[in-house]
Design an enzyme around this catalytic site. Structure first.
Site, PDB file in Angstrom:
ATOM      1  N   HIS B  46       0.873  -1.159   0.000  1.00  0.00           N
ATOM      2  CA  HIS B  46       0.000   0.000   0.000  1.00  0.00           C
ATOM      3  C   HIS B  46       0.920   1.222   0.000  1.00  0.00           C
ATOM      4  O   HIS B  46       2.122   1.109   0.290  1.00  0.00           O
ATOM      5  CB  HIS B  46      -0.878  -0.018   1.253  1.00  0.00           C
ATOM      6  N   GLU B  48       1.331   3.714   1.998  1.00  0.00           N
ATOM      7  CA  GLU B  48       1.988   4.022   3.265  1.00  0.00           C
ATOM      8  C   GLU B  48       3.143   3.057   3.528  1.00  0.00           C
ATOM      9  O   GLU B  48       4.210   3.458   4.015  1.00  0.00           O
ATOM     10  CB  GLU B  48       0.972   3.927   4.427  1.00  0.00           C
ATOM     11  N   SER B  73      -7.465   7.453   3.788  1.00  0.00           N
ATOM     12  CA  SER B  73      -7.535   6.930   5.157  1.00  0.00           C
ATOM     13  C   SER B  73      -6.838   5.561   5.233  1.00  0.00           C
ATOM     14  O   SER B  73      -7.171   4.659   4.477  1.00  0.00           O
ATOM     15  CB  SER B  73      -9.018   6.797   5.536  1.00  0.00           C
ATOM     16  N   CYS B  75      -5.672   1.863   5.949  1.00  0.00           N
ATOM     17  CA  CYS B  75      -6.297   0.589   6.346  1.00  0.00           C
ATOM     18  C   CYS B  75      -5.666   0.083   7.640  1.00  0.00           C
ATOM     19  O   CYS B  75      -4.676   0.631   8.137  1.00  0.00           O
ATOM     20  CB  CYS B  75      -6.138  -0.451   5.233  1.00  0.00           C
ATOM     21  N   CYS B  78      -1.794  -0.660   7.392  1.00  0.00           N
ATOM     22  CA  CYS B  78      -0.945   0.540   7.398  1.00  0.00           C
ATOM     23  C   CYS B  78      -1.032   1.266   8.739  1.00  0.00           C
ATOM     24  O   CYS B  78      -0.040   1.807   9.234  1.00  0.00           O
ATOM     25  CB  CYS B  78      -1.335   1.451   6.249  1.00  0.00           C
TER      26      CYS B  78
END
Lengths: 141, 141
Positions: B46, B48, B73, B75, B78
């Site tokens: 992801h 992040e 936002s 998950c 992350c």
């Protein structure tokens, strides 16, 4: 768990942190991995993450019927990955040398089994005693 | 956030999911990344995670003074990584198209700021509408 321990031993031989994991689907290993902080200079490849990455992109139908075997209690990052993919069960080698986010897994309906396998305890105990700085780095301390 | 949006746009140009992130320490970007599910066939990268990985191995003294900027936002995986490394603040582009584990971050003392930046909302809204299957895969649905 024997296969996760093999991964942990492999990491140790590579000069890395001895934590291993395997992802199992329908009684077959579909992903295996070990901690790669030292080997890959990685901040995110804990054993569980490495096993998930090596399993490749899977659908939710597969993940939700998977079991993740890991030699050590999974940290909050790895537990988060388990929750993201709704993996149904986590089998933990030991949680005596480090207690991860097992509570969060259980609270969210993941089945958690802790073996406290002496091989896993011994391996981590020795490693932490001999490499406290590296170990603290791995768990964000 | 402009730099995180640039990363998201870069991912889109590469044929990937348009989510970007940057890790900031003492007002400097020390890691940047974007979602690599499509590009690397990755189950764990992801935006992040990619930014954290690209920042390299850091000490806790650095992490705890870092801010993570992400276009969406974060998950639970992350967010777990943020908690592992005790990152002090997360600035979120938007949480209208997907609400991650912001509650868990806040509950654990992480400062969370949601911008609801229209660029981020528009980018994700269009992407999800056009790629529902890929998007569901990315969030474990």
């Amino acid at each position: 768990m024997d296969e996760a321990v093999k991964e942990a031993n492999l990491s140790l031989k590579e000069g890395g942190i001895p934590i291993g994991a395997v992802l199992v689907y329908e009684n077959k290993i579909i992903g295996r991995g070990h901690n790669r902080r030292v080997q890959n200079n990685s901040a995110i490849l804990h054993a569980e993450m490495d096993a998930l990455e090596n399993a490749g992109r899977l659908t939710s139908d597969v993940y939700k019927n998977c079991e993740l075997y890991t030699t050590l209690s999974p940290c909050i990052m790895c537990s988060g990955a388990v929750l993201l993919y709704k993996i149904k069960k986590v089998v933990i080698g030991e949680n005596k040398t480090f207690l991860g986010a097992e509570d969060l897994l259980i609270k969210n309906g993941v089945a958690v089994e802790v073996l406290n396998d002496e091989r896993c305890v011994k391996m981590m105990k020795e490693f932490i005693e001999n490499n406290p700085k590296l170990w603290n780095e791995d768990i964000g301390e």
